[in-house]
Design a protein around this motif. Structure first.
Motif, short mmCIF file in Angstrom:
data_model
loop_
_atom_site.label_atom_id
_atom_site.label_comp_id
_atom_site.label_asym_id
_atom_site.label_seq_id
_atom_site.Cartn_x
_atom_site.Cartn_y
_atom_site.Cartn_z
N LEU A 14 0.86 -1.18 0.00
CA LEU A 14 0.00 0.00 0.00
C LEU A 14 0.89 1.23 0.00
O LEU A 14 1.76 1.36 0.87
N PRO A 15 0.75 2.12 -0.98
CA PRO A 15 1.62 3.29 -1.01
C PRO A 15 1.51 4.12 0.26
O PRO A 15 0.50 4.08 0.96
N ARG A 16 2.55 4.87 0.58
CA ARG A 16 2.46 5.80 1.68
C ARG A 16 1.39 6.83 1.34
O ARG A 16 1.05 7.03 0.16
N PRO A 17 0.82 7.50 2.33
CA PRO A 17 -0.32 8.39 2.06
C PRO A 17 -0.07 9.41 0.95
O PRO A 17 -0.94 9.63 0.09
N SER A 18 1.09 10.02 0.94
CA SER A 18 1.34 11.07 -0.06
C SER A 18 1.43 10.52 -1.48
O SER A 18 1.36 11.28 -2.44
N SER A 168 -10.98 -11.59 6.69
CA SER A 168 -10.03 -10.51 6.39
C SER A 168 -8.60 -11.00 6.52
O SER A 168 -8.28 -11.84 7.37
N SER A 169 -7.72 -10.45 5.69
CA SER A 169 -6.31 -10.80 5.71
C SER A 169 -5.58 -10.02 6.79
O SER A 169 -5.61 -8.78 6.80
N ALA A 170 -4.91 -10.72 7.70
CA ALA A 170 -4.14 -10.05 8.75
C ALA A 170 -3.00 -9.19 8.17
O ALA A 170 -2.78 -8.07 8.63
N PRO A 171 -2.25 -9.68 7.15
CA PRO A 171 -1.22 -8.81 6.57
C PRO A 171 -1.79 -7.53 5.94
O PRO A 171 -1.16 -6.47 6.02
N LEU A 172 -2.98 -7.62 5.35
CA LEU A 172 -3.59 -6.41 4.79
C LEU A 172 -4.01 -5.45 5.91
O LEU A 172 -3.91 -4.23 5.76
N ALA A 173 -4.47 -6.01 7.03
CA ALA A 173 -4.81 -5.17 8.17
C ALA A 173 -3.56 -4.46 8.70
O ALA A 173 -3.61 -3.28 9.08
N ASP A 174 -2.44 -5.16 8.72
CA ASP A 174 -1.19 -4.53 9.15
C ASP A 174 -0.78 -3.41 8.19
O ASP A 174 -0.32 -2.34 8.62
N ALA A 175 -0.96 -3.66 6.88
CA ALA A 175 -0.63 -2.63 5.89
C ALA A 175 -1.52 -1.41 6.05
O ALA A 175 -1.07 -0.26 5.95
N LEU A 176 -2.81 -1.64 6.32
CA LEU A 176 -3.73 -0.52 6.52
C LEU A 176 -3.38 0.23 7.80
O LEU A 176 -3.46 1.47 7.83
#
Length: 327
Positions: A14-18, A168-176
Motif C-alpha cells: 500500500l503506497p504511503r499516504p502522499s 479478512s487478511s491479517a497482513p492487509l490489516a497490518d498494511a492498513l
C-alpha cells in the motif's frame, strides 16, 4: 473490472499516504472529516457525495477546516464527485465507505465495489454497527475487506480501529494500520469482529453504569459528566485504564474491584434515562433537547468549545502521535 482475487496479501504494498489515492464514499459529517485525515497527510482524496447542495457546501468546509489544522496547502488534495461512474478506478488504492448505517445498502455498495475496483484495492467500512463480515458476506474478495472505524470528529480524534472480519487478511490489516499511522492516526487492531469493536464497547460499558446511576437517583447528568471530565477521564489523556492500574497499584485496584463489581450495572437493555428520551424524540442537539436543552446559538457555542478543547488535547498529545508521513 475486478477479477481474480487470489491472495494479494503475499506481495501487497500500500503506497504511503502522499503517494496514494483514496475514495471516501459519503460526504456527511463523518465522511468529510475522514477526507480531512487523508488530505492532511497529502493523500489524494475523492469524496463521493451524490447530493449537489452537500457537495457545494463541502468545498467551503474543507477550505476552512484545513486552514484550522494549519495545512491549507493540502486543499488541492481533496476533490468531490457525484457517482461511482465518475471515478477513475485504476488510481484508487483504498476505499472508505461512510454511508448511513443500513446494512442492505452497504452490502449492495460493496458488491458493486468488487466489480469496479482493482483487485488490490482495499475496501474498508467506517460502520460502527455492522461487522465487515456481514457487509462483505458472500463476496469473493472478502480478504481485502476491513473495518476502518473513526471517531467523531475524525480529524481531531487520533484513534482509528482496524477491524478484522472472519475472512479478512491479517497482513492487509497490518498494511492498513501502517497507512493510517502515516496519516498521523493511532490505529488499534481489533482481531475479532465483535459488535462495537473495541473503543465503543469500553465506552458503552462506562455509559451503562453512568445511566444506571442516573436512573437510581445517585447523581445528576451534570454531576456524572463532571465526574468523568474532571476526575478519572482527565487522567485518561495521560494513561488508559490498564496503564492506570500500574500507576495506582494492582494491589489497590484488585480489592476495590472485588468490592464494587457485584453492584455494577449489568443491564441488558438501555437505561430508562435513555429510553424515555428516545421515545419522546429528545435526541440531543439535533432535536433541541436531550439531557440538556439546546438552541442554535448554544449548539454553535458548544461545538466551538468542544472542538477547541480537542485541538488543545491534540497539541498536548502531539509528541506521542505518529508523525504524518507526507513526504
Amino acid at each position: 473490472m475486478n477479477n481474480d482475487s487470489t491472495a494479494i496479501a503475499s506481495n501487497f504494498v500500500l503506497p504511503r499516504p502522499s503517494g496514494a489515492c483514496a475514495l471516501v464514499i459519503g460526504g456527511g459529517t463523518m465522511g468529510a472529516d475522514v477526507a480531512l485525515v487523508l488530505a492532511r497527510a497529502g493523500c489524494g482524496t475523492i469524496v463521493l457525495e451524490p447530493g449537489e447542495a452537500r457537495r457545494q457546501s463541502l468545498n467551503a468546509y474543507f477550505t476552512g477546516a484545513l486552514r484550522k489544522l494549519g495545512v491549507e496547502h493540502r486543499r488541492d488534495r481533496i476533490a468531490t464527485c457525484a457517482s461511482l461512474d465518475n471515478v477513475d478506478w485504476s488510481t484508487i488504492d483504498v476505499v472508505i465507505e461512510c454511508i448511513p448505517e443500513k446494512l442492505a445498502p452497504k452490502q449492495a455498495l460493496f458488491a458493486d465495489l468488487v466489480r469496479r475496483a482493482r483487485a488490490d484495492t482495499l475496501l474498508c467500512s467506517n460502520s460502527s454497527s455492522f461487522p465487515i463480515s456481514a457487509i462483505g458476506e458472500g463476496l469473493d474478495t472478502a480478504e481485502r475487506m476491513l473495518g476502518l472505524h473513526f471517531f467523531m470528529p475524525a480529524h481531531l480524534v487520533p484513534l482509528v480501529e482496524v477491524v478484522l472480519g472472519a475472512r479478512s487478511s491479517a497482513p492487509l490489516a497490518d498494511a492498513l494500520s501502517d497507512f493510517m499511522r502515516g496519516c498521523g492516526m493511532v490505529p488499534v487492531l481489533v482481531r475479532k469482529d465483535l459488535p462495537g469493536f473495541l473503543a465503543n464497547r469500553l465506552q458503552h460499558a462506562l455509559a451503562r453504569e453512568a445511566f444506571a446511576l442516573i436512573d437510581a437517583g445517585v447523581a445528576s447528568a451534570e454531576d456524572v459528566d463532571a465526574a468523568v471530565r474532571f476526575g478519572f477521564g482527565f487522567r485518561f489523556l495521560a494513561a488508559g485504564p490498564v496503564l492506570q492500574r500500574d500507576h495506582a497499584g494492582i494491589d489497590v485496584h484488585c480489592p476495590a474491584a472485588a468490592t464494587m463489581y457485584p453492584s455494577l450495572a449489568a443491564n441488558t437493555v438501555p437505561a430508562k434515562a435513555l429510553t424515555e428520551r428516545y421515545a419522546a424524540g429528545n435526541y440531543g442537539m439535533k432535536s433541541g433537547e436531550g439531557f440538556y436543552k439546546w438552541t442554535q446559538e448554544s449548539i454553535a457555542a458548544e461545538r466551538e468549545r468542544y472542538d477547541n478543547l480537542l485541538m488543545a488535547g491534540l497539541r498536548l498529545l502531539a509528541p506521542e502521535l505518529p508523525p504524518i508521513d507526507d513526504q
